[in-house]
Design an enzyme around this catalytic site. Sequence first.
Site, mmCIF file in Angstrom:
data_model
loop_
_atom_site.group_PDB
_atom_site.id
_atom_site.type_symbol
_atom_site.label_atom_id
_atom_site.label_comp_id
_atom_site.label_asym_id
_atom_site.label_seq_id
_atom_site.Cartn_x
_atom_site.Cartn_y
_atom_site.Cartn_z
ATOM 1 N N ASN A 193 0.862 -1.185 0.000
ATOM 2 C CA ASN A 193 0.000 0.000 0.000
ATOM 3 C C ASN A 193 0.900 1.236 0.000
ATOM 4 O O ASN A 193 1.453 1.597 1.032
ATOM 5 C CB ASN A 193 -0.896 -0.030 1.244
ATOM 6 C CG ASN A 193 -1.726 1.231 1.391
ATOM 7 O OD1 ASN A 193 -1.887 1.988 0.434
ATOM 8 N ND2 ASN A 193 -2.251 1.464 2.586
ATOM 9 N N TRP A 194 1.010 1.838 -1.164
ATOM 10 C CA TRP A 194 1.895 3.006 -1.274
ATOM 11 C C TRP A 194 1.270 4.275 -0.672
ATOM 12 O O TRP A 194 1.915 5.324 -0.604
ATOM 13 C CB TRP A 194 2.235 3.273 -2.745
ATOM 14 C CG TRP A 194 3.187 2.285 -3.354
ATOM 15 C CD1 TRP A 194 3.660 1.127 -2.790
ATOM 16 C CD2 TRP A 194 3.775 2.358 -4.663
ATOM 17 N NE1 TRP A 194 4.497 0.489 -3.673
ATOM 18 C CE2 TRP A 194 4.586 1.216 -4.822
ATOM 19 C CE3 TRP A 194 3.690 3.273 -5.723
ATOM 20 C CZ2 TRP A 194 5.315 0.977 -6.002
ATOM 21 C CZ3 TRP A 194 4.408 3.026 -6.893
ATOM 22 C CH2 TRP A 194 5.214 1.897 -7.024
ATOM 23 N N LYS A 195 0.000 4.197 -0.317
ATOM 24 C CA LYS A 195 -0.739 5.371 0.206
ATOM 25 C C LYS A 195 -0.591 6.557 -0.763
ATOM 26 O O LYS A 195 -0.583 6.347 -1.970
ATOM 27 C CB LYS A 195 -0.261 5.734 1.609
ATOM 28 C CG LYS A 195 -0.231 4.539 2.549
ATOM 29 C CD LYS A 195 -0.097 4.941 3.988
ATOM 30 C CE LYS A 195 0.169 3.723 4.836
ATOM 31 N NZ LYS A 195 -0.077 3.944 6.246
ATOM 32 N N SER A 205 3.462 -1.797 10.647
ATOM 33 C CA SER A 205 4.909 -1.724 10.901
ATOM 34 C C SER A 205 5.649 -3.022 10.565
ATOM 35 O O SER A 205 6.572 -3.418 11.280
ATOM 36 C CB SER A 205 5.170 -1.308 12.348
ATOM 37 O OG SER A 205 4.625 -0.017 12.583
ATOM 38 N N HIS A 264 -9.470 1.128 4.787
ATOM 39 C CA HIS A 264 -8.197 1.340 5.492
ATOM 40 C C HIS A 264 -8.467 2.296 6.662
ATOM 41 O O HIS A 264 -9.312 3.190 6.568
ATOM 42 C CB HIS A 264 -7.156 1.928 4.530
ATOM 43 C CG HIS A 264 -5.786 1.953 5.118
ATOM 44 N ND1 HIS A 264 -5.390 2.929 6.006
ATOM 45 C CD2 HIS A 264 -4.730 1.122 4.982
ATOM 46 C CE1 HIS A 264 -4.143 2.691 6.382
ATOM 47 N NE2 HIS A 264 -3.718 1.595 5.774
ATOM 48 N N GLU A 304 -5.223 -4.760 10.973
ATOM 49 C CA GLU A 304 -4.267 -3.658 11.130
ATOM 50 C C GLU A 304 -4.673 -2.807 12.334
ATOM 51 O O GLU A 304 -5.425 -1.836 12.177
ATOM 52 C CB GLU A 304 -4.285 -2.775 9.886
ATOM 53 C CG GLU A 304 -3.956 -3.495 8.599
ATOM 54 C CD GLU A 304 -3.405 -2.538 7.558
ATOM 55 O OE1 GLU A 304 -2.288 -2.782 7.107
ATOM 56 O OE2 GLU A 304 -4.070 -1.542 7.230
ATOM 57 N N GLU A 309 -7.009 4.799 7.653
ATOM 58 C CA GLU A 309 -6.893 6.222 7.297
ATOM 59 C C GLU A 309 -8.169 6.711 6.607
ATOM 60 O O GLU A 309 -8.557 7.869 6.751
ATOM 61 C CB GLU A 309 -5.643 6.430 6.425
ATOM 62 C CG GLU A 309 -4.380 6.289 7.262
ATOM 63 C CD GLU A 309 -3.172 5.743 6.530
ATOM 64 O OE1 GLU A 309 -3.157 5.737 5.286
ATOM 65 O OE2 GLU A 309 -2.234 5.294 7.218
ATOM 66 N N GLY A 350 2.338 2.436 10.828
ATOM 67 C CA GLY A 350 3.326 3.492 10.637
ATOM 68 C C GLY A 350 4.000 3.973 11.911
ATOM 69 O O GLY A 350 4.599 5.049 11.925
HETATM 70 C C1 PEP Z 1 -0.792 0.284 6.041
HETATM 71 O O1 PEP Z 1 -0.792 1.411 5.597
HETATM 72 O O2 PEP Z 1 -1.721 -0.488 5.773
HETATM 73 C C2 PEP Z 1 0.309 -0.139 6.900
HETATM 74 C C3 PEP Z 1 0.269 -1.314 7.454
HETATM 75 O O3 PEP Z 1 1.338 0.760 7.066
HETATM 76 P P1 PEP Z 1 2.768 0.485 7.743
HETATM 77 O O4 PEP Z 1 3.283 -0.805 7.161
HETATM 78 O O5 PEP Z 1 3.583 1.650 7.376
HETATM 79 O O6 PEP Z 1 2.539 0.348 9.204
#
Ligand code: PEP
Length: 217
Positions: free
Chosen positions: A8-10, A181, A88, A148, A90, A154
């Site tokens: 997931n590049w966001k 993470s 997600h 998640e 976010e 993050g």
């Molecule tokens: C995500 O954005 O779904 C995610 C798991 O981010 P990160 O790996 O940076 O924690």
Amino acid sequence: MNPLIIANWKCNPETLEEAQELFFSIKEDIKNKDIVICPPSIFLPSLICEGVNFGAQNCFWEEKGAYTGEISPQMIKSIGCDYVIIGHSERRTIFHESNEDIKKKVRKAQMAGLIPVVCIGESEDQDTFEVIEEQIKDIGRDVILAYEPLWAIGTGENASLEKVKEVREFLKDRKVLYGGSVNSQNAKDYLEITDGLLIGGASLNAGEFIKIILCDI
Ligand code: PEP
């Protein structure tokens, strides 16, 4: 079954040129594997190619119409994607998406022939299982779930293996990925107890992402 690894590049990187550079530095390592790349939708048509799986990071629940700024599941499918991340954290927190919104998106994504990857998980002050129960209610079984926990995204504070095992057990025969993470140091441990990974930050670093993919072999 091979584990599934989703990048997931966001809202990264900043330019198409940088996105192409990142993609070309991982392309040969991700071809013909159970790996899905989810860049910002605007970059998708410039990156989509044979042998690589792609997904969008979000979709709307209508096929077309007067919905300025939205992208429909049909549009995503028509450019060559097979997956879409839905709900997600976010999207849930910053854009106030509700479980009802997410359910509508899942249904319409499936109707368009996309595989929904639905993100679930609790915030620090919530009960994991109460939250998850509510998030998966009426969502159907034909989706991939990505556990998640919000506090792990993050932050460098990944969830304990015990916790992820408990969630995996709670979700029984569903396909469950872990996200939060993940890096090349901890990826193997999570792969042993889940059906795959959803990776944010570490997927933006080609070297780190390739190490994660290789730890699965
Ligand atoms: C995500 O954005 O779904 C995610 C798991 O981010 P990160 O790996 O940076 O924690």
